[in-house]
Design a protein around this motif. Structure first.
Motif, short mmCIF file in Angstrom:
data_model
loop_
_atom_site.label_atom_id
_atom_site.label_comp_id
_atom_site.label_asym_id
_atom_site.label_seq_id
_atom_site.Cartn_x
_atom_site.Cartn_y
_atom_site.Cartn_z
N ALA A 121 -0.83 5.42 2.72
CA ALA A 121 -1.21 4.30 3.01
C ALA A 121 -0.57 3.55 4.26
CB ALA A 121 -1.45 3.28 1.92
N GLY A 158 0.79 -1.31 -0.06
CA GLY A 158 -0.12 -0.08 0.05
C GLY A 158 0.84 1.16 0.04
N ARG A 174 -10.12 5.24 -3.16
CA ARG A 174 -9.16 4.04 -3.60
C ARG A 174 -7.98 3.99 -2.83
NH1 ARG A 174 -7.63 5.11 -9.93
NH2 ARG A 174 -6.17 7.04 -9.72
N ARG A 175 -7.16 2.89 -2.91
CA ARG A 175 -5.92 2.74 -2.51
C ARG A 175 -4.90 2.39 -3.61
NH1 ARG A 175 -3.67 -0.08 2.89
NH2 ARG A 175 -4.46 2.01 3.76
N TYR A 203 -0.81 4.79 -0.86
CA TYR A 203 -1.58 6.29 -0.44
C TYR A 203 -3.24 5.91 -0.79
CZ TYR A 203 -1.23 7.68 -5.57
OH TYR A 203 -1.54 7.63 -6.76
N ASP A 204 -4.18 6.49 -0.19
CA ASP A 204 -5.25 6.56 -0.49
C ASP A 204 -5.87 7.85 -0.59
OD1 ASP A 204 -5.61 4.87 2.70
OD2 ASP A 204 -5.70 3.95 0.94
N GLY A 209 -1.41 1.22 -4.74
CA GLY A 209 0.00 0.34 -4.16
C GLY A 209 0.89 0.03 -5.20
#
Length: 312
Positions: free
Chosen positions: A312, A166, A274-275, A168-169, A277
């Motif tokens: 994240a 992960g 959303r995430r 960042y969101d 990664g």
């Protein structure tokens, strides 16, 4: 007579080349950081294996035989090739130097690449980034076939044999035509999508599926028209032209609103999003290094003032 099955050692070749350069056994040994007996043994083993005399020495001087003169350029080339191989191996083993082949999905690449490449060039000057932009499914195929080393995609991908890191969101933002009644709102209910003509990206784009999932979770059936776009930039232009609304990720807001009169609105909490990664092959054995790379990229993006983006 030379034994065709004989394979010279690097130590033997380096001893021969050093003696040829220094024309003195003691100086050659010092240059290689070995003892003089070890140097002599390495040369003797090379000459025995080749069945040739390469060097002659007397009490006063050292010189090459005609065979030695003829073979010296090839010995030097072999040593250089091994040194280049070793240097390349260091770059391959350490993704933070050498070359990394990085895939990015189309709804990430245009918005983060300028910042990311600039900062990586500063922070990791020995790292050369090769960029591949494609949809998630094709990037995963490229990973499986070793065509790329890692990919920035929306998580989760739930792909066997892959490690997900992960980064960042980010929130989804509602992109609207200029002057729309919802423009500037900060607490729009996702259920409002039921009454809005929703523009979607083509099949295969993860943002299309994410937008439909936002609608599903809000319990609405969106009014999906016949207009579809191959890129987010095209979808935004259609929105500006009054053909509907669309969802854009927070990282795209600054770029897309700077191009024209696009209006935006934000959803109420909990905001859909959303995430993003980094995905890599589990068999690569480089998880620690790629985690470092992911952290550096995430730090660049979250520190760039892009709004509601968090690590994240």
């Amino acid at each position: 007579m030379t034994d065709q099955s004989y394979q010279p050692t690097i130590a033997g070749l380096k001893a021969f080349a050093a003696i040829a350069d220094k024309r003195h056994f003691g100086s050659a040994a010092d240059g290689l950081g070995v003892s003089q007996p070890s140097l002599s043994q390495a040369l003797a083993a090379l000459e025995t294996g080749l069945g040739l005399r390469l060097v002659e020495r007397s009490t006063r001087r050292v010189f090459l035989t005609s065979e030695g003169e003829a073979l010296l350029p090839r010995a030097t080339a072999a040593i250089e090739a091994v040194d280049m191989f070793t240097a390349a191996a260091v770059g391959v083993a350490q993704p933070l130097s050498g070359t990394v082949r990085l895939g990015l999905i189309p709804t990430v690449a245009p918005y983060v690449l300028p910042l990311m490449l600039r900062d990586l060039a500063t922070q990791l000057p020995e790292l050369a980034v090769r960029v591949v932009e494609d949809q998630t499914s094709r990037l995963l195929d490229a990973l499986r076939h070793n065509s790329i080393d890692a990919a920035m995609v929306a998580l989760p991908v739930d792909a066997p044999g892959m490690i997900e890191i992960g980064m960042y969101d980010e929130d989804f933002v509602l992109a609207l035509p200029p002057g729309h009644a919802l423009a500037g709102r900060s607490r729009v209910d996702p259920a409002a999508l039921a009454d809005l003509p929703l523009l979607l990206l083509d099949e295969g784009h993860c943002l299309r599926d994410q937008a439909l999932e936002v609608c599903r979770l809000a319990g609405v059936r969106p009014d999906v028209g016949s207009t579809r776009a191959a890129s987010l930039a095209t979808a935004v232009q259609c929105v500006e032209g009054g053909l509907g609304v669309t969802l854009i990720p927070q990282t795209a807001v600054q770029t897309e609103t700077a191009r024209g009169a696009l209006a935006i609105a934000r959803f109420g909490r909990p905001r859909p999003g959303r995430r993003i990664g980094l995905v890599m092959r589990a068999t690569s054995g480089r998880e620690d290094e790629y985690r470092q790379l992911a952290a550096l990229i995430a730090g660049t993006i979250t520190g760039a003032g892009l709004g509601a983006v968090k690590s994240a």
